[in-house]
Motif scaffolding. Structure first.
Motif, PDB file in Angstrom:
ATOM      1  N   THR A   6       0.009  11.182 -48.745  1.00  0.00           N
ATOM      2  CA  THR A   6      -0.201  11.042 -50.186  1.00  0.00           C
ATOM      3  C   THR A   6      -1.594  11.494 -50.600  1.00  0.00           C
ATOM      4  O   THR A   6      -1.804  11.878 -51.753  1.00  0.00           O
ATOM      5  CB  THR A   6       0.015   9.589 -50.648  1.00  0.00           C
ATOM      6  OG1 THR A   6      -0.861   8.722 -49.920  1.00  0.00           O
ATOM      7  CG2 THR A   6       1.451   9.168 -50.421  1.00  0.00           C
TER       8      THR A   6
ATOM      9  N   ARG B  11       0.327  22.732 -49.982  1.00  0.00           N
ATOM     10  CA  ARG B  11       0.551  21.712 -51.011  1.00  0.00           C
ATOM     11  C   ARG B  11      -0.294  20.496 -50.677  1.00  0.00           C
ATOM     12  O   ARG B  11      -0.114  19.850 -49.654  1.00  0.00           O
ATOM     13  CB  ARG B  11       2.026  21.311 -51.066  1.00  0.00           C
ATOM     14  CG  ARG B  11       2.944  22.411 -51.590  1.00  0.00           C
ATOM     15  CD  ARG B  11       4.366  21.901 -51.680  1.00  0.00           C
ATOM     16  NE  ARG B  11       4.454  20.770 -52.610  1.00  0.00           N
ATOM     17  CZ  ARG B  11       5.558  20.046 -52.764  1.00  0.00           C
ATOM     18  NH1 ARG B  11       6.626  20.312 -52.053  1.00  0.00           N
ATOM     19  NH2 ARG B  11       5.589  19.037 -53.619  1.00  0.00           N
TER      20      ARG B  11
ATOM     21  N   VAL C 170      13.306  11.487 -53.541  1.00  0.00           N
ATOM     22  CA  VAL C 170      12.133  11.311 -54.405  1.00  0.00           C
ATOM     23  C   VAL C 170      11.126  10.319 -53.844  1.00  0.00           C
ATOM     24  O   VAL C 170       9.982  10.277 -54.311  1.00  0.00           O
ATOM     25  CB  VAL C 170      12.546  10.859 -55.824  1.00  0.00           C
ATOM     26  CG1 VAL C 170      13.435  11.910 -56.477  1.00  0.00           C
ATOM     27  CG2 VAL C 170      13.241   9.497 -55.796  1.00  0.00           C
TER      28      VAL C 170
ATOM     29  N   ASP D 153      -1.193  17.979 -53.196  1.00  0.00           N
ATOM     30  CA  ASP D 153      -0.776  16.811 -53.971  1.00  0.00           C
ATOM     31  C   ASP D 153       0.698  16.548 -53.682  1.00  0.00           C
ATOM     32  O   ASP D 153       1.568  17.211 -54.233  1.00  0.00           O
ATOM     33  CB  ASP D 153      -0.999  17.052 -55.456  1.00  0.00           C
ATOM     34  CG  ASP D 153      -0.623  15.836 -56.287  1.00  0.00           C
ATOM     35  OD1 ASP D 153      -0.356  14.780 -55.680  1.00  0.00           O
ATOM     36  OD2 ASP D 153      -0.598  15.941 -57.521  1.00  0.00           O
ATOM     37  N   GLU D 154       0.978  15.597 -52.823  1.00  0.00           N
ATOM     38  CA  GLU D 154       2.353  15.378 -52.370  1.00  0.00           C
ATOM     39  C   GLU D 154       2.961  14.104 -52.962  1.00  0.00           C
ATOM     40  O   GLU D 154       3.639  13.357 -52.280  1.00  0.00           O
ATOM     41  CB  GLU D 154       2.386  15.309 -50.833  1.00  0.00           C
ATOM     42  CG  GLU D 154       1.980  16.601 -50.140  1.00  0.00           C
ATOM     43  CD  GLU D 154       2.980  17.725 -50.358  1.00  0.00           C
ATOM     44  OE1 GLU D 154       4.083  17.456 -50.870  1.00  0.00           O
ATOM     45  OE2 GLU D 154       2.656  18.868 -50.027  1.00  0.00           O
ATOM     46  N   GLY D 155       2.713  13.861 -54.231  1.00  0.00           N
ATOM     47  CA  GLY D 155       3.308  12.692 -54.862  1.00  0.00           C
ATOM     48  C   GLY D 155       2.339  11.532 -54.922  1.00  0.00           C
ATOM     49  O   GLY D 155       1.283  11.524 -54.292  1.00  0.00           O
ATOM     50  N   GLN D 156       2.719  10.499 -55.665  1.00  0.00           N
ATOM     51  CA  GLN D 156       1.842   9.350 -55.837  1.00  0.00           C
ATOM     52  C   GLN D 156       2.144   8.264 -54.823  1.00  0.00           C
ATOM     53  O   GLN D 156       3.289   8.077 -54.409  1.00  0.00           O
ATOM     54  CB  GLN D 156       1.974   8.797 -57.253  1.00  0.00           C
ATOM     55  CG  GLN D 156       3.290   8.082 -57.517  1.00  0.00           C
ATOM     56  CD  GLN D 156       3.406   7.597 -58.936  1.00  0.00           C
ATOM     57  OE1 GLN D 156       3.817   8.329 -59.829  1.00  0.00           O
ATOM     58  NE2 GLN D 156       3.053   6.335 -59.158  1.00  0.00           N
TER      59      GLN D 156
ATOM     60  N   ASP E 277      10.119  14.734 -58.894  1.00  0.00           N
ATOM     61  CA  ASP E 277      10.660  16.088 -58.758  1.00  0.00           C
ATOM     62  C   ASP E 277      11.229  16.351 -57.371  1.00  0.00           C
ATOM     63  O   ASP E 277      11.829  17.403 -57.131  1.00  0.00           O
ATOM     64  CB  ASP E 277       9.580  17.129 -59.077  1.00  0.00           C
ATOM     65  CG  ASP E 277       9.123  17.066 -60.526  1.00  0.00           C
ATOM     66  OD1 ASP E 277       9.976  16.763 -61.386  1.00  0.00           O
ATOM     67  OD2 ASP E 277       7.934  17.286 -60.785  1.00  0.00           O
TER      68      ASP E 277
ATOM     69  N   LEU F 170      10.457  15.164 -52.987  1.00  0.00           N
ATOM     70  CA  LEU F 170       9.466  15.375 -51.931  1.00  0.00           C
ATOM     71  C   LEU F 170       9.783  16.640 -51.138  1.00  0.00           C
ATOM     72  O   LEU F 170      10.938  17.062 -51.053  1.00  0.00           O
ATOM     73  CB  LEU F 170       9.455  14.175 -50.975  1.00  0.00           C
ATOM     74  CG  LEU F 170       9.079  12.825 -51.568  1.00  0.00           C
ATOM     75  CD1 LEU F 170       9.361  11.716 -50.554  1.00  0.00           C
ATOM     76  CD2 LEU F 170       7.618  12.807 -51.998  1.00  0.00           C
TER      77      LEU F 170
ATOM     78  N   TYR G 192       6.031   8.693 -53.769  1.00  0.00           N
ATOM     79  CA  TYR G 192       7.044   8.935 -54.798  1.00  0.00           C
ATOM     80  C   TYR G 192       6.724  10.211 -55.555  1.00  0.00           C
ATOM     81  O   TYR G 192       5.581  10.423 -55.987  1.00  0.00           O
ATOM     82  CB  TYR G 192       7.089   7.748 -55.763  1.00  0.00           C
ATOM     83  CG  TYR G 192       7.942   7.964 -56.988  1.00  0.00           C
ATOM     84  CD1 TYR G 192       9.303   8.236 -56.874  1.00  0.00           C
ATOM     85  CD2 TYR G 192       7.385   7.897 -58.273  1.00  0.00           C
ATOM     86  CE1 TYR G 192      10.094   8.429 -58.004  1.00  0.00           C
ATOM     87  CE2 TYR G 192       8.176   8.073 -59.409  1.00  0.00           C
ATOM     88  CZ  TYR G 192       9.523   8.348 -59.272  1.00  0.00           C
ATOM     89  OH  TYR G 192      10.307   8.545 -60.384  1.00  0.00           O
ATOM     90  N   ASP G 193       7.717  11.053 -55.714  1.00  0.00           N
ATOM     91  CA  ASP G 193       7.604  12.261 -56.524  1.00  0.00           C
ATOM     92  C   ASP G 193       8.939  12.456 -57.224  1.00  0.00           C
ATOM     93  O   ASP G 193       9.942  12.791 -56.586  1.00  0.00           O
ATOM     94  CB  ASP G 193       7.283  13.478 -55.651  1.00  0.00           C
ATOM     95  CG  ASP G 193       7.047  14.742 -56.467  1.00  0.00           C
ATOM     96  OD1 ASP G 193       7.452  14.767 -57.648  1.00  0.00           O
ATOM     97  OD2 ASP G 193       6.475  15.709 -55.933  1.00  0.00           O
TER      98      ASP G 193
END
Length: 429
Positions: free
Chosen positions: A271, A282, A237, A284-287, A250, A252, A247-248
Motif C-alpha cells: 500500500t 505502479r 477490489v 500507488d496501489e490503493g488505500q 477500480d 487491484l 482497497y482499490d
C-alpha cells in the motif's frame, strides 16, 4: 452459546439442519461427538539451545464413511475445541463432496515465525511420533493446513516411514511432487473457491465479469482464489494479510500484488509502494484499510479466507456484500448466519466452498494407492466435476423450498450421508 466457541458453533449449525435432515435422533446425537482426541506433549530442543515444551492435538471425529482425513495447523491460537470443531467440519465436508473419508484435524500450539526451519522440522517430527499410533494410510491421513506446507508433509511422511521401515507416501497428502504429491494440490482450495463463486453467479443469473470481490486473507487460499477470479473477469477490489488490508474500487493489480507477496512482502508494504518485485511502474496501489473495514465493503462478493469467527453478531449488520463465499473454515458464527439469512445474503458454506483441497488430497491418495500419477489437466477436471456436482446437489436441496439457506441445505446432505453409513454399519459390539 459463546460466539467465539468454534465447536459450539458447529453443533449449532448441525442443530439448525436436524429438522430438515432424514436422520433419526439417536444417530444424530452420535454425530455430535468425536470418536477420540489425542493430546500430545512435545519437548523440542531449539537452535537457540533452549528446550521448549509444545502441546499438540489430533482429533478423529468420524470414520463411518472411511479413513479419517484432515489437515495439521501450526498456530498460537490452536485449542482442543478448535481442533475438534475443524475435525467435525471436515467430516461434513468429505460427506458433502462424496469422498470415502471421515473427518480429522490436528494442531500444534506454536508461533511458526519465531522458529527456525530446523526448529520446525524437529517439532514436526516430534509431533508425528506423538500421533503416529493414530495415523496411517488406511486409518488417518494428515494434510497441510494453516502454517504448514508440502515440506511439513515431507517431514511427517519421512518420520512415519522410518518407523515402518519402508517408504509410505500415502500416509499424508499435500506432499512435494518428488515424494508422490499431485500437481494442482497447492492451488486446489483456491481453485475450488473460484469455481463455486462462478457457479453461484450462474445460479443467481449475475455476470461475474461485472462483479466486485473482497477477499479477507491473501495466503495460499485467498491468493489463488484472487488470481483465478481475476482471470475470470471479476474485479478484486480488496484483500488483506496480518499487516493490514488494501482497497482499490477500480480493482487491484492482482498479478503484481501476488508477485510481491510471493517474494515475502506484506500488504502494508504494497500500500505504500515498497514493492518486492522488479516492475515498479505502479506506486500507488490503493488505500490502506483495516481487516475489519474490508469485511464491510460494499461489494458483490465477500470471501473470508483467513480464520474462523470473523463474521459475528457484532458486525453482521454492517456486512454490505450481496453474497459470501466461505473460503476459511467457520468464518461465520450462527448468530451472524441468522442475521444475514434474514437479509437474504446468500452464503456458500465452508464445507462446500473450500472443499477443493480435500478433493485433490483424495486424488493424490488414490494416485499413491495406484502408484500412478495423473497430469494437472486430469486433476483439475476431476476437482471441477466433484465440487460442481456438490454445488448442484446443494442448490437442488435448497430449491426444494423448505430449507432456509445454503448452509442448512449442505448440512442436510452431509448429515444424511454420514448417518446412512452409521445405520448400515450398526453398533459394535
Amino acid at each position: 452459546m459463546a460466539d467465539d466457541d468454534p465447536f459450539e458453533n458447529m453443533l449449532a449449525q448441525m442443530d439448525r439442519a436436524e429438522e430438515f435432515a432424514d436422520v433419526t435422533h439417536g444417530v444424530f446425537e452420535r454425530l455430535k461427538h468425536p470418536e477420540r482426541t489425542l493430546k500430545v506433549t512435545l519437548p523440542v530442543e531449539l537452535d537457540s539451545g533452549d528446550v521448549e515444551v509444545f502441546k499438540g492435538y489430533r482429533c478423529q471425529f468420524d470414520s463411518a464413511r472411511g479413513p479419517f482425513k484432515g489437515g495439521v495447523r501450526y498456530h498460537p491460537s490452536v485449542t482442543q475445541e478448535e481442533v475438534e470443531a475443524l475435525a467435525g467440519w471436515m467430516t461434513w465436508k468429505t460427506a458433502l463432496v462424496d469422498l470415502p473419508f471421515g473427518g480429522a484435524k490436528g494442531g500444534v500450539i506454536c508461533e511458526p515465525k519465531d522458529l527456525t526451519d530446523n526448529d520446525l522440522e524437529n517439532l514436526t517430527r516430534r509431533y508425528t511420533e506423538g500421533i503416529r499410533r493414530l495415523i496411517g494410510p488406511e486409518t488417518d491421513v494428515p494434510a497441510p493446513d494453516m502454517n504448514t506446507n508440502p515440506q511439513t508433509m515431507a517431514w511427517m511422511m519421512d518420520t512415519y516411514s522410518m518407523y515402518e521401515g519402508y517408504s509410505v507416501p500415502k500416509v499424508v497428502t499435500g506432499k512435494p511432487l518428488e515424494l508422490g504429491g499431485t500437481p494442482g494440490r497447492i492451488a486446489a482450495t483456491g481453485r475450488g473457491v473460484s469455481i463455486v463463486t462462478e457457479r453461484l453467479f450462474d445460479y443467481l443469473e449475475n455476470d461475474l465479469s461485472e462483479a466486485s470481490v473482497a477477499i479477507q486473507g491473501f495466503g495460499n487460499v485467498g491468493s489463488h482464489a484472487a488470481r483465478m477470479l481475476d482471470d475470470a473477469g471479476a474485479r478484486v477490489v480488496a484483500t488483506s494479510d496480518v499487516s493490514g488490508a488494501v482497497y482499490d474500487p477500480d480493482g487491484l493489480d492482482v498479478s503484481t500484488l501476488g508477485a510481491h507477496v510471493d517474494a515475502g512482502g506484506l500488504i502494508e508494504e504494497y500500500t505504500r509502494g515498497d514493492l518486492r518485485v522488479e516492475d515498479r511502474t505502479r506506486w500507488d496501489e490503493g488505500q490502506a484499510i483495516s481487516n475489519e473495514e474490508l469485511l464491510t465493503l460494499d461489494v458483490d462478493v465477500l470471501i473470508p479466507a483467513a480464520v474462523e469467527g470473523v463474521i459475528t453478531n457484532d458486525n453482521a449488520d454492517d456486512i454490505r456484500a450481496n453474497a459470501i463465499v466461505e473460503a476459511a473454515n467457520g468464518p461465520t458464527t450462527v448468530a451472524a448466519d441468522e442475521i444475514l439469512s434474514e437479509r437474504d445474503v446468500q452464503i456458500v458454506p465452508d464445507i462446500l466452498a473450500n472443499a477443493g483441497g480435500v478433493i485433490v488430497s483424495y486424488l493424490e491418495w488414490v494416485q499413491n494407492s495406484q502408484e500412478f500419477s495423473w497430469p494437472l489437466e486430469t486433476v483439475n477436471a476431476e476437482l471441477e466435476r466433484r465440487i460442481g456436482s456438490a454445488f448442484d446437489e446443494t442448490i437442488e436441496r435448497y430449491d426444494e423450498g423448505a430449507i432456509p439457506d445454503l448452509r442448512t441445505a449442505a448440512y442436510t446432505l452431509a448429515l444424511e450421508r454420514t448417518a446412512r453409513a452409521h445405520e448400515y454399519r450398526g453398533l459394535f459390539p
